[in-house]
Design a protein around this motif. Sequence first.
Motif, PDB file in Angstrom:
ATOM      1  N   LYS A  49       0.813  -1.212   0.000  1.00  0.00           N
ATOM      2  CA  LYS A  49       0.000   0.000   0.000  1.00  0.00           C
ATOM      3  C   LYS A  49       0.852   1.271   0.000  1.00  0.00           C
ATOM      4  O   LYS A  49       1.919   1.324   0.612  1.00  0.00           O
ATOM      5  CB  LYS A  49      -0.876   0.045   1.252  1.00  0.00           C
ATOM      6  N   PHE A 108       3.345   6.157  11.658  1.00  0.00           N
ATOM      7  CA  PHE A 108       3.065   5.325  12.828  1.00  0.00           C
ATOM      8  C   PHE A 108       4.400   5.165  13.553  1.00  0.00           C
ATOM      9  O   PHE A 108       5.212   4.343  13.197  1.00  0.00           O
ATOM     10  CB  PHE A 108       2.489   3.975  12.411  1.00  0.00           C
ATOM     11  N   LEU A 133       0.741   7.660  16.978  1.00  0.00           N
ATOM     12  CA  LEU A 133      -0.046   7.288  15.798  1.00  0.00           C
ATOM     13  C   LEU A 133      -0.473   8.592  15.117  1.00  0.00           C
ATOM     14  O   LEU A 133      -1.446   9.221  15.501  1.00  0.00           O
ATOM     15  CB  LEU A 133      -1.273   6.479  16.202  1.00  0.00           C
ATOM     16  N   TYR A 135      -1.829  10.512  11.925  1.00  0.00           N
ATOM     17  CA  TYR A 135      -2.616  10.234  10.723  1.00  0.00           C
ATOM     18  C   TYR A 135      -2.527  11.340   9.675  1.00  0.00           C
ATOM     19  O   TYR A 135      -2.699  11.078   8.496  1.00  0.00           O
ATOM     20  CB  TYR A 135      -4.085  10.013  11.102  1.00  0.00           C
ATOM     21  N   ALA A 149      -3.845  10.006  17.238  1.00  0.00           N
ATOM     22  CA  ALA A 149      -4.841   9.166  17.895  1.00  0.00           C
ATOM     23  C   ALA A 149      -5.230   9.701  19.273  1.00  0.00           C
ATOM     24  O   ALA A 149      -6.127   9.147  19.909  1.00  0.00           O
ATOM     25  CB  ALA A 149      -4.308   7.744  18.025  1.00  0.00           C
ATOM     26  N   TRP A 176      -9.585  10.669  18.909  1.00  0.00           N
ATOM     27  CA  TRP A 176      -8.998  10.072  17.704  1.00  0.00           C
ATOM     28  C   TRP A 176      -9.227  10.989  16.511  1.00  0.00           C
ATOM     29  O   TRP A 176     -10.361  11.190  16.084  1.00  0.00           O
ATOM     30  CB  TRP A 176      -9.616   8.694  17.467  1.00  0.00           C
ATOM     31  N   TYR A 178      -8.138  12.180  12.501  1.00  0.00           N
ATOM     32  CA  TYR A 178      -7.637  11.547  11.293  1.00  0.00           C
ATOM     33  C   TYR A 178      -7.180  12.519  10.207  1.00  0.00           C
ATOM     34  O   TYR A 178      -6.473  12.125   9.294  1.00  0.00           O
ATOM     35  CB  TYR A 178      -8.702  10.626  10.693  1.00  0.00           C
ATOM     36  N   TRP A 192     -12.917  11.274  14.806  1.00  0.00           N
ATOM     37  CA  TRP A 192     -13.785  10.130  15.099  1.00  0.00           C
ATOM     38  C   TRP A 192     -14.896  10.597  16.037  1.00  0.00           C
ATOM     39  O   TRP A 192     -14.632  11.065  17.135  1.00  0.00           O
ATOM     40  CB  TRP A 192     -12.976   9.022  15.790  1.00  0.00           C
ATOM     41  N   TYR A 248     -16.736   6.620   5.861  1.00  0.00           N
ATOM     42  CA  TYR A 248     -16.866   5.242   5.384  1.00  0.00           C
ATOM     43  C   TYR A 248     -18.314   4.942   5.020  1.00  0.00           C
ATOM     44  O   TYR A 248     -18.705   3.808   4.859  1.00  0.00           O
ATOM     45  CB  TYR A 248     -16.344   4.270   6.447  1.00  0.00           C
ATOM     46  N   PHE A 273     -17.224   3.724   0.853  1.00  0.00           N
ATOM     47  CA  PHE A 273     -16.056   3.616   1.739  1.00  0.00           C
ATOM     48  C   PHE A 273     -14.954   4.505   1.151  1.00  0.00           C
ATOM     49  O   PHE A 273     -14.270   4.131   0.198  1.00  0.00           O
ATOM     50  CB  PHE A 273     -15.601   2.166   1.815  1.00  0.00           C
TER      51      PHE A 273
ATOM     52  N   HIS B 136     -10.627   0.947  19.875  1.00  0.00           N
ATOM     53  CA  HIS B 136     -10.691   2.052  18.912  1.00  0.00           C
ATOM     54  C   HIS B 136      -9.295   2.464  18.446  1.00  0.00           C
ATOM     55  O   HIS B 136      -9.103   2.804  17.279  1.00  0.00           O
ATOM     56  CB  HIS B 136     -11.393   3.253  19.542  1.00  0.00           C
ATOM     57  N   LEU B 137      -8.350   2.473  19.363  1.00  0.00           N
ATOM     58  CA  LEU B 137      -6.977   2.805  19.000  1.00  0.00           C
ATOM     59  C   LEU B 137      -6.465   1.841  17.920  1.00  0.00           C
ATOM     60  O   LEU B 137      -5.763   2.233  16.991  1.00  0.00           O
ATOM     61  CB  LEU B 137      -6.088   2.714  20.248  1.00  0.00           C
ATOM     62  N   GLU B 139      -8.401  -0.048  15.838  1.00  0.00           N
ATOM     63  CA  GLU B 139      -9.253  -0.275  14.665  1.00  0.00           C
ATOM     64  C   GLU B 139      -8.708   0.426  13.422  1.00  0.00           C
ATOM     65  O   GLU B 139      -8.722  -0.125  12.326  1.00  0.00           O
ATOM     66  CB  GLU B 139     -10.692   0.168  14.939  1.00  0.00           C
ATOM     67  N   GLN B 140      -8.222   1.661  13.581  1.00  0.00           N
ATOM     68  CA  GLN B 140      -7.753   2.407  12.419  1.00  0.00           C
ATOM     69  C   GLN B 140      -6.377   1.897  11.975  1.00  0.00           C
ATOM     70  O   GLN B 140      -6.064   1.926  10.773  1.00  0.00           O
ATOM     71  CB  GLN B 140      -7.699   3.901  12.711  1.00  0.00           C
ATOM     72  N   VAL B 141      -5.582   1.415  12.926  1.00  0.00           N
ATOM     73  CA  VAL B 141      -4.295   0.803  12.555  1.00  0.00           C
ATOM     74  C   VAL B 141      -4.570  -0.469  11.765  1.00  0.00           C
ATOM     75  O   VAL B 141      -3.966  -0.721  10.717  1.00  0.00           O
ATOM     76  CB  VAL B 141      -3.447   0.511  13.814  1.00  0.00           C
ATOM     77  N   ASN B 143      -7.202  -1.100  10.043  1.00  0.00           N
ATOM     78  CA  ASN B 143      -7.782  -0.710   8.759  1.00  0.00           C
ATOM     79  C   ASN B 143      -6.714  -0.216   7.785  1.00  0.00           C
ATOM     80  O   ASN B 143      -6.702  -0.584   6.620  1.00  0.00           O
ATOM     81  CB  ASN B 143      -8.826   0.380   8.999  1.00  0.00           C
ATOM     82  N   LEU B 163     -15.788  -0.618   9.067  1.00  0.00           N
ATOM     83  CA  LEU B 163     -14.416  -1.086   8.870  1.00  0.00           C
ATOM     84  C   LEU B 163     -14.440  -2.612   8.748  1.00  0.00           C
ATOM     85  O   LEU B 163     -15.262  -3.273   9.358  1.00  0.00           O
ATOM     86  CB  LEU B 163     -13.515  -0.657  10.030  1.00  0.00           C
TER      87      LEU B 163
END
Lengths: 366, 400
Positions: A49, A108, A133, A135, A149, A176, A178, A192, A248, A273, B136-137, B139-141, B143, B163
């Motif tokens: 990816k 990350f 983390l 994003y 996060a 969280w 993004y 989130w 999503y 999505f 939750h922390l 879930e996005q990792v 994904n 997800l």
Amino acid sequence: MTKLPCWLCLATGLGPFFSAGGAIAIPASSPLYTKWTNYTAANGFPPGKVYCVRVDGDRVWAGTGHGLVLIEHGQVKRVFTPADGLAGRAVMSIAVDPQTGDLWIGAFGGLSRYSGGQFKTYTNLSSGLANDLVYSVAVKNGEVWVATAAGVNRFDTRTESWSIFNEKNGPFEEPWSYSIAFGDGNVYMGVWGGGVIVYNPATRSWRPYTDPDGEMEIVLYRNQGLIHNIVSSVAYNESTGMFWASTYFGLSGYDGRNWHNYLTKDSGLASDFINAVQSRGDLVWACTDKGLSCLNYKSNVWTTYRRLGTDGRGEIEITGPEGHKSKTVTPSALAHSYTLNLDFQGDDVWVATGNGLSHGICQLTQ
Amino acid sequence: MSSAYSKPLAVLFAALASLAANSQIAAAQSVTPYAAIPSSHVTYPGPGRGHQDDLPAGDVRIGLLVPLTGPRKPEGEAILAAARIALEESTVRGVSLAIGDETASPWGPTADALIHLVMDDQVIAIITSESGAVAHLSEQVGNRIGVPVLTLATDATTTEINLRWLFRLAPSDAAQARTFVDDIYSKRRFTRVLLVTARDHDGRVGASEFLAAVRNAGAPAPSTFTVDPQKPDLDAWPAALKHASPQAVVFWTSASIANALRSRMHSPAPGVALYLSQATVDGYEEPDAPFPQAADEIFGSQAWTVASRPNGFVPARHFAERYRAKTQANPGPAALAAFDAVGLICDGLQKAGPNRARLRDRLAEVTAYSGASGVISFDNQGNNQQPLRLVPVRLPTSRE
């Protein structure tokens, strides 16, 4: 049935886009991408990816699961990894400081600054970074905004001071975060549970935009407001003054008065999505898990790009304002239909996909 | 505008806003939604299934992100013990555990532990604890990178967001709340109820779901008592208990907080029925035989939790025996679910091989898997949705 404008067919080398309902007129401001150059493991690009892409003049930076990739003159010039000082191997976001030319990288593992050929890394332990983390990162006027996060950070590069915004001092549902975008003097945060949160640094005021039905699993009314409270990405269009949010669950746009929501069931959107959204001029781009979709907001014509099978061919699907669809096959295609991010280089587009980086070359040069 | 008018206008605007909000809620309950999460199985159209995407040869590692320090350490140790038993039982060879410590706060080192598991240890999948925040922390990792996450959390919002990489084994807070409310208000016709929650993500979600279930049942609102999990103020508890004079106390906290509060329930207990959410129970014994009787007739206490498995469920009994032999303690819901999570991953590995995306596909197809916690089937969103029933529990001796 009337044909498409001849200039379009000539320029793209494609036949006219006909559907059962007649020809679909594609506006002049909607470029078509029929020629794609891909960077994959097959030609020396890291496998897997690509999470993000950022154009910096002639240089193109890509964030992958194996580090930060620099492409110059159509060649992979270098892959930077944690061994070079990068915060982490999985690079989620890249921003270029327009004033200094410094590169800011969200990974990350933390936040890195690439300046003068050197990396400096900021982590939760070593700095005021809220969480490792990371994003999204964006930079403007010497301030670096970071979605993590555990909330949104603002790092003032002049004073080296950190601020944090989260549920303790802003209208966040959860910390969280993004996505970050700038526009009209505001900072747009995709978070989130809290939807899109708009912060005005000058007035220190907040304006949250949330899903009015309050339900996680449904969209009650089509243009009810923000489509869903979990926002994967946010973008501001300077020319229209609109902001766009990807979820999503579909795509939402707000023009300051009305919401404009799009789902696969009622538009040419490839999938509900959506990993990321970008907007420029009349166009809104949605990076979905089933293709790259582009909406001409003025004409309500959609163009979706997908990869077909394994022979390298692609498909362009045009959806007209009345829902009529037309498809054509192209000899080259995106590296993968799972798309994650996008940036512009003039009229060209660079697309981060699930299996490499794609360069869409605009052919409407006449 | 003069200040003389501002207050009445503000009240008017607030009333209108409230009316509008209530109209939206009423509409949400009565109108066919414009769109909903598709009911068919959620598919992942992304990459990663090719053999070039397989994990490096050698041991396949399952990641555990669990609390091994702090007040929830017993939960982490229980999950770890159960996971080890599952690996010993498995016929799949070459699988080991990689362990990350979920510290008291999920916002700092826990994220680093998660990154380490995914990027450095290259785990095939991650099992997270009962913490909704950590789910939750992760879930996005999961994904973004493409790693299956099996969580023991009861927070259903983890699986309501479309997800494709998250699978939730525990019963949702909403389902637990409905089961408790039905027993408390409909069957026993209690009117004085005290709801105890932690001031954290899981406490907020649990309280919200319980209060919603109470409202839907048309029952009187319970008294509430909230505890800061970082600095529990237990001195306020006796007065709250005395003031509420409850017939039932519902705990939506960690086991350590509930145990500390229970130990101070000298008055008005006994005679108070206790309802314990899944995370509140760190170890208990179920009766083997069917139990039409009240819990106090079986165990001499009136404590209940929920389970999806039938009475005397053989896989649960067998696991409990092995767990007791290893740990000298009874397993709680977290241990049962952790045992199943490892079993599901091993089962999937047999068919999928060492590939995260192919394992995800196998997990999405899980139907009628007979685990220790019950029979597991994932719905289209990754929920293990089985009908719940109340289970009487023999609780460990109260401790501070």
